[in-house]
Design an enzyme around this catalytic site. Structure first.
Site, mmCIF file in Angstrom:
data_model
loop_
_atom_site.group_PDB
_atom_site.id
_atom_site.type_symbol
_atom_site.label_atom_id
_atom_site.label_comp_id
_atom_site.label_asym_id
_atom_site.label_seq_id
_atom_site.Cartn_x
_atom_site.Cartn_y
_atom_site.Cartn_z
ATOM 1 N N GLY A 131 -60.176 -23.011 11.734
ATOM 2 C CA GLY A 131 -59.402 -21.786 11.451
ATOM 3 C C GLY A 131 -60.251 -20.621 10.907
ATOM 4 C CG ASP A 166 -50.983 -21.570 7.902
ATOM 5 O OD1 ASP A 166 -50.709 -22.172 7.082
ATOM 6 O OD2 ASP A 166 -51.917 -20.851 6.662
ATOM 7 N N GLY A 209 -48.132 -21.383 4.915
ATOM 8 C CA GLY A 209 -48.306 -19.692 5.462
ATOM 9 C C GLY A 209 -48.710 -18.952 4.246
ATOM 10 N NE ARG A 312 -54.402 -29.875 5.476
ATOM 11 C CZ ARG A 312 -55.066 -28.908 4.592
ATOM 12 N NH1 ARG A 312 -54.739 -27.260 3.980
ATOM 13 N NH2 ARG A 312 -55.936 -29.222 3.591
HETATM 14 O O1 F6P Z 1 -54.915 -22.534 6.115
HETATM 15 C C1 F6P Z 1 -53.711 -23.477 6.179
HETATM 16 C C2 F6P Z 1 -53.340 -23.946 4.858
HETATM 17 O O2 F6P Z 1 -52.248 -25.411 5.150
HETATM 18 C C3 F6P Z 1 -52.592 -23.196 4.230
HETATM 19 O O3 F6P Z 1 -51.224 -22.384 4.618
HETATM 20 C C4 F6P Z 1 -52.475 -23.211 2.863
HETATM 21 O O4 F6P Z 1 -52.865 -22.006 2.121
HETATM 22 C C5 F6P Z 1 -54.245 -24.348 2.691
HETATM 23 O O5 F6P Z 1 -54.277 -24.449 3.922
HETATM 24 C C6 F6P Z 1 -54.214 -25.457 1.303
HETATM 25 O O6 F6P Z 1 -55.101 -25.800 2.537
HETATM 26 P P1 F6P Z 1 -55.534 -26.692 0.913
HETATM 27 O O7 F6P Z 1 -54.992 -26.779 -0.047
HETATM 28 O O8 F6P Z 1 -56.623 -28.272 1.918
HETATM 29 O O9 F6P Z 1 -57.692 -25.954 -0.068
#
Ligand code: F6P
Length: 386
Positions: A131, A166, A209, A312
């Site tokens: 990303g 996202d 998001g 996810r």
């Molecule tokens: O960037 C994608 C995403 O799914 C965001 O929407 C979310 O805030 C983040 O990843 C959470 O990531 P992690 O819990 O893996 O740190």
């Protein structure tokens, strides 16, 4: 926007693939396509474990942190969620957190060291799937590599592949993972209708998001939510409560509200639950806050469902599988034709190559005048605007 490739294309014998940041359904499709397309050109392919950790800390891995991506290794993985080489959103190598003697933290740039490790493994090019954070790292690495090459060193060519559920990356119509997330979120909201109706409740569904409301907007619209709260539109809850009361008066005693984790109240802050060293802040809790306040304002029973990381997981939709495969193959064609420092991007009906510098300098937010927003407004969906 297309970067002119170098002609003739520099020869390649070995490439590496890395996946960074939060996982997204479709990553394995990219890995498979890169591997097969490269092997069909007689290039070797390796996968770096857990972002770049496999190269930076090889001793922590029984397999040495770099694994051979053979045809067998990528067999039967397209339908699988996650990434077979692992990922991380910690330990950015360009701003690596190190603890000082006094316990405070500093950040150091380990790019040169990382490029040395690529050299040790004889890797000519990197396909970096990620990303905005990971592609920013890929861009930085590419810049440092160009500087090294100007000093007579070996150059690591870099191709980025955009990934995020996202869907907030500029210059690509879509990222893989997004369609799967929207599909699953829509299914969950669909399921909440019967229980919301039976109990006459307000159901608040929190979806991922961080800065962009694409998942909330699309999942909310496709499942018929009555209110959608997204980061791009600071919200007030009085208009949402008024909409719920109006539905009550017309004998629709239930309502569904979809809220993005990064939604911001007009007079408040984004809902943050914590931050660890070297990581982005963790968001969460907005759904519960919205539900509690709507309960106070409407006098109705409310419940919250947080979909979080469920979005996810699971098997990618066929759209995300195909997009992942197309991106992976396009990354290899980019290398073959001499591209360097670019990101593969979807520009229907084709894919194009966008300079990494352009790809990462700002996020793709929901434009308030886009057709999807106009449609949502025409449908009477409430965005919590005063
Ligand atoms: O960037 C994608 C995403 O799914 C965001 O929407 C979310 O805030 C983040 O990843 C959470 O990531 P992690 O819990 O893996 O740190």
């Amino acid at each position: 926007m297309d970067q002119t490739p170098r002609s003739p294309a520099p020869s390649i014998s070995r490439i590496a693939v890395s996946t960074g940041g939060g996982d997204a359904p479709g990553l394995n499709a990219v890995i498979r396509a890169v591997t097969l397309a490269a092997r069909n050109r007689d290039w070797d392919v390796v996968g770096i474990r857990d972002g770049f950790y496999g190269l930076l800390a090889p001793d922590e891995y029984p397999d040495g942190g770099v694994i051979d991506l053979s045809r067998e290794a990528v067999r039967g993985i397209v339908h699988q969620g996650g990434t077979i080489i692992g990922t991380t959103n910690r330990g950015n190598p360009t701003a690596y957190p190190v603890q000082r003697a006094d316990g405070t933290w500093d950040e150091i740039d380990r790019s040169e060291e990382l490029l040395d490790r690529f050299d040790d493994h004889g890797i000519d090019a990197l396909v970096s799937i990620g990303g905005d954070g990971s592609l920013g790292i890929a861009h930085h690495l590419h810049q440092v590599s160009l500087e090294r090459a100007a000093r007579g060193g070996r150059h690591l060519r870099v191709i980025g592949v955009p990934k995020t559920i996202d869907n907030d990356l500029e210059h690509t119509t879509s990222t893989f993972g997004f369609d799967t997330a929207v599909d699953f979120a829509s299914d969950c909201v669909d399921r909440l209708f019967s229980t919301a109706t039976s109990h006459g409740r307000v159901m608040v569904v929190e979806v991922m998001g961080r800065y962009a409301g694409w998942i909330a907007l699309n999942a909310g619209m496709s499942s018929g939510a009555h209110a959608i709260l997204i980061p791009e539109v600071p919200y007030a809850l009085e208009p949402v409560a008024e909409m719920i009361a109006e539905r009550d008066r017309s004998d629709s005693k239930f309502s569904i509200v979809v809220v993005a984790e990064g939604a911001v109240p007009i007079d408040g802050e984004r809902s943050i639950i914590g931050q660890s060293v070297g990581q982005a802040e963790r968001l969460g809790g907005v759904g519960e806050k919205v539900a509690a306040r709507l309960g106070e304002l409407t006098g109705k029973e409310t419940r919250t469902v947080v979909l979080g990381h469920l979005l996810r997981g699971g098997s990618p939709t066929s759209f995300d599988r195909i997009l992942g495969l197309r991106f992976g193959a396009a990354a290899v064609r980019a290398l073959e034709t001499g591209h360097d420092g670019v990101m593969v991007a979807l520009a229907p009906p084709t894919v194009q190559y966008v300079p990494l510098a352009d790809a990462t300098h700002r996020q793709k937010l929901v434009p308030l005048d886009c057709d999807t927003m106009l449609t949502a407004r025409d449908l009477g969906i409430c965005f919590g605007e005063r």
